[in-house]
Design a protein around this motif. Structure first.
Motif, short mmCIF file in Angstrom:
data_model
loop_
_atom_site.label_atom_id
_atom_site.label_comp_id
_atom_site.label_asym_id
_atom_site.label_seq_id
_atom_site.Cartn_x
_atom_site.Cartn_y
_atom_site.Cartn_z
N GLU A 80 38.87 52.43 38.54
CA GLU A 80 39.43 51.54 37.41
C GLU A 80 39.04 52.30 35.89
O GLU A 80 38.66 51.41 34.83
CB GLU A 80 38.80 49.96 37.70
CG GLU A 80 39.41 49.47 38.83
CD GLU A 80 40.29 49.09 39.17
OE1 GLU A 80 41.36 49.05 37.89
OE2 GLU A 80 40.77 47.94 39.89
N ASP B 38 40.62 44.56 36.89
CA ASP B 38 41.71 44.60 36.16
C ASP B 38 42.52 43.68 35.85
O ASP B 38 43.76 44.14 35.17
CB ASP B 38 43.01 45.34 37.53
CG ASP B 38 42.31 43.94 38.65
OD1 ASP B 38 42.44 42.83 38.41
OD2 ASP B 38 43.73 44.58 39.53
N GLN C 30 43.21 40.79 35.95
CA GLN C 30 43.80 39.63 36.87
C GLN C 30 42.69 37.85 36.86
O GLN C 30 44.25 37.31 37.24
CB GLN C 30 44.74 39.96 38.24
CG GLN C 30 45.47 41.27 38.16
CD GLN C 30 46.57 41.52 38.94
OE1 GLN C 30 46.03 41.98 39.76
NE2 GLN C 30 47.50 41.11 39.11
N ARG D 226 48.52 43.57 36.80
CA ARG D 226 47.14 44.58 36.63
C ARG D 226 46.89 45.29 35.25
O ARG D 226 48.54 45.07 34.66
CB ARG D 226 47.55 45.60 37.29
CG ARG D 226 46.14 46.17 37.78
CD ARG D 226 46.83 47.17 39.30
NE ARG D 226 44.96 46.74 39.80
CZ ARG D 226 44.41 47.60 39.52
NH1 ARG D 226 44.41 48.47 38.70
NH2 ARG D 226 43.60 47.50 40.79
N SER E 115 46.93 48.74 42.39
CA SER E 115 46.86 47.83 43.77
C SER E 115 46.05 48.76 44.49
O SER E 115 45.68 49.62 44.90
CB SER E 115 47.78 46.85 44.10
OG SER E 115 46.44 46.24 45.75
#
Ligand code: UDP
Ligand code: MG
Length: 336
Positions: free
Chosen positions: A31, A111, A113, A215, A220
């Motif tokens: 990430e 992320d 979310q 995102r 994902s």
């Protein structure tokens, strides 16, 4: 946010003071493109509140650990926990829980979310006396209708088989009181399914609804295989119904054979010939199919006992970035 429909009789004046320290536990797997935005969003949401941001690097290969190190040099509140390889989201969360020192722990995805801006609302509910404040995703921007359909179906099957009230959309975005974290750290779960475990625990809880944005960057990290593994471990960790399937299958088989017997007898009495091989083949393949399915299911439960007997740690920490380097984390369920 809409939490009112879930709140019980605890509304009223605050029961708790502001938390002395909030730990934010964020698992990150490849990430690096999200780190800066995540750190900025957390800092903006937390304002003057004292916090530590524990970024659990779950064996990333894209320079996530280096990114964490750079940010940790500039901001003493950032801690990196680098696992020795990719152990999976649930174990990365579990590692973070073992390391967190706050009197309140919030877990969220890396992320964006799980909107960090909701954390102050969660803390407010904690101050009102709730020990668990569960994030409930009511919608996800850009989610495919197929994924939404399977997710809805899965939560329904989970509730039916496990008898645990787990709402659709209950994600791994939640706040936990320190006492709950201590309880979880003591547990010796083989295959972790945190949302099921936390729903199973009970305690005073409130829910916070949110719409998950798409995102921030990247794709994902849950491929189909990881998703199926999580779904399977959720049901098998909380339900023994698949083990009992053998009884139902056995009863159905007996009923079928009995019906066939009656059919053969009537055909004989009426003077008709019954072709033996066709019905034998159908029955044989049916019986073998069901038997292999049941053997596989029982194997899954055996596997859980096997893993427990081995007593391997659930995860290994390779290094810690930032302060608290000497904090002692036990990954051995026996010592935890
Ligand atoms: N993640 C992880 N290890 C993994 C897979 C995912 O630590 O093996 C982290 C990931 O970096 C993210 C969170 O778990 O912070 C949720 O993953 P993701 O956003 O890919 O899942 P989705 O939102 O698509 O279900
Ligand atoms: Mg995500």
């Amino acid at each position: 946010m809409n939490d009112t429909s879930y709140r019980s009789s605890l509304t009223g004046s605050s029961l708790r003071d502001e938390p002395k320290r909030v730990s934010l536990v964020v698992p990150v797997y490849n990430e690096s493109a999200n780190l800066s935005a995540l750190i900025a969003a957390v800092s903006a949401a937390m304002g003057l509140c004292a916090y530590e941001l524990i970024l659990v690097d779950d064996g990333s290969t894209d320079g996530t650990a280096e990114g964490i190190a750079t940010h940790a040099q500039a901001d003493g509140r950032i801690i990196g926990l680098c696992l020795s390889r990719n152990f999976g989201h649930q174990y990365a969360l579990s590692a973070g829980l073992k390391y967190a020192t706050g009197d309140v722990v919030v877990m969220m995805d890396g992320d964006l979310q799980h909107p960090p801006s909701l954390v102050p609302d969660m803390i407010r509910l904690w101050r009102e006396g709730y020990n668990i404040v569960q994030g409930r995703r009511v919608d996800t921007e850009g989610i495919s209708s197929r994924r939404q359909f399977f997710s809805r179906m899965y939560y329904g099957v989970f509730r039916f088989l496990c008898g645990i009230s787990l709402d659709e959309g209950e994600s791994d975005f939640r706040l936990l009181d320190r006492s709950i974290v201590e309880e979880i750290n003591k547990m010796q779960e083989g295959q972790l399914f945190l949302r099921g475990l936390i729903a199973w625990m009970g305690y005073r809880r409130a829910k916070v609804d949110y719409v998950a944005p798409a995102r921030f960057a990247g794709k994902s990290k849950y491929n189909l295989r990881k998703m199926l593994r999580l779904a399977r471990s959720g049901i098998l960790s909380f339900s023994t119904a698949p083990m009992r399937l053998g009884i139902v299958a056995g009863l159905c088989m007996s009923a079928l054979s009995f019906l066939e017997l009656i059919y053969v007898l009537i055909a004989r009495i009426c003077g008709a010939t019954v072709p033996g091989w066709a019905s034998t083949m159908v029955l044989l393949s049916l019986v073998f199919g069901v038997m292999f399915l049941l053997m596989g299911l029982q194997g899954e439960y055996l596997l859980r006992i096997y893993e427990r007997v081995q007593r391997r740690p659930a995860f290994l920490v390779e290094r810690v970035i930032g302060k608290n380097k000497n904090a002692n984390i036990s990954t051995d369920p026996k010592e935890s």
